[in-house]
Design a protein around this motif. Structure first.
Motif, short mmCIF file in Angstrom:
data_model
loop_
_atom_site.label_atom_id
_atom_site.label_comp_id
_atom_site.label_asym_id
_atom_site.label_seq_id
_atom_site.Cartn_x
_atom_site.Cartn_y
_atom_site.Cartn_z
N ASP A 22 1.02 35.31 -84.61
CA ASP A 22 0.57 34.64 -86.35
C ASP A 22 0.94 33.54 -86.23
O ASP A 22 0.75 32.74 -86.25
N LEU A 26 -0.62 30.32 -86.46
CA LEU A 26 -0.50 29.25 -87.58
C LEU A 26 -0.52 27.65 -87.03
O LEU A 26 -0.63 26.58 -88.12
N ASP A 29 -3.10 26.31 -85.81
CA ASP A 29 -3.36 25.34 -86.68
C ASP A 29 -3.04 24.68 -87.51
O ASP A 29 -3.38 23.27 -88.63
N ALA A 63 3.25 25.98 -94.88
CA ALA A 63 1.95 26.30 -93.77
C ALA A 63 2.37 28.20 -93.95
O ALA A 63 2.05 28.48 -94.34
N LEU A 64 4.01 27.92 -93.59
CA LEU A 64 4.46 29.52 -93.80
C LEU A 64 4.06 30.28 -95.07
O LEU A 64 4.00 31.07 -95.49
N GLU A 66 1.70 28.93 -97.68
CA GLU A 66 0.45 29.81 -97.90
C GLU A 66 0.04 30.64 -96.79
O GLU A 66 -0.81 30.98 -97.25
N ARG A 67 0.15 31.16 -95.95
CA ARG A 67 0.25 32.35 -95.32
C ARG A 67 1.00 33.34 -96.01
O ARG A 67 0.36 34.25 -95.72
N TYR A 68 2.23 33.29 -96.14
CA TYR A 68 2.73 34.21 -96.46
C TYR A 68 2.89 35.05 -97.74
O TYR A 68 3.69 35.43 -98.22
#
Length: 183
Positions: A22, A26, A29, A63-64, A66-68
């Motif tokens: 993942d 990420l 992307d 990015a981390l 926003e994702r987690y």
């Protein structure tokens, strides 16, 4: 295109699990190329058109986040920084029958590394520590890396400073991956 090592801190703790597949997706992307993880513990090598490690750090952390849904600090190293660490690691284990591990405590700056060592307790007779720029080189007897006063000091400062510890064998593998990228 420049290559960077990204070291995630606190990955797979606090109820958030970051799977390496993942993480690769990420970062791809987010626009990075040749992304690969090493040893499934928050070590990433990637290529970027961006040449400022601070901007890469900010973009990866965003990015981390926003994702987690939480902050996951990272430390970014370029090839030259890791080269200086690998070639400058100051210790060779003495031939005294004690098995030792070599570690690298990566910090965000030379100032952080100096402050961490300034508040450090005395090392045991079988361990050694030295600062190498923004990194702290540490050699400790096998099985003692969580038990010595210095080990406990490193764990304590990690709660208030962005640091991450890696075995030097891991650092050498990451350095090699940066110098021998996959297409």
């Amino acid at each position: 295109m420049d290559f960077y090592a990204i070291f995630l801190r606190g990955v797979n703790v606090g109820g958030v699990k970051v799977l390496m597949k993942d993480l690769v997706a990420l970062l791809q992307d987010a626009g990075y190329t040749q992304v690969r993880t090493l040893l499934a513990s928050g070590n990433v090598v990637l290529a970027s058109e961006e040449t400022d490690p601070a901007r890469i750090k900010a973009a990866v952390e965003q990015a981390l986040r926003e994702r987690y849904g939480r902050d996951i600090p990272v430390i970014v190293q370029d090839v030259e920084q890791l080269e200086r660490i690998v070639t400058g690691f100051p210790f060779e284990s003495p031939d005294d029958g004690i098995q030792r591990h070599e570690y690298l405590v990566l910090t965000g700056s030379q100032k952080d590394a100096a402050a961490i060592l300034a508040g450090a307790p005395e090392t045991s007779s079988a361990e050694r520590v030295a600062r190498l720029g923004h990194a702290i080189c540490w050699e400790v007897p096998r099985g003692e890396s969580l038990k010595t006063p210095l080990a406990k000091h490193f764990a304590k400062v990690a709660s208030g400073t962005v640091v991450t510890t890696r075995n030097m064998n891991t650092i050498r593998k990451i350095h090699l991956a940066m110098k021998s990228p996959k297409p």
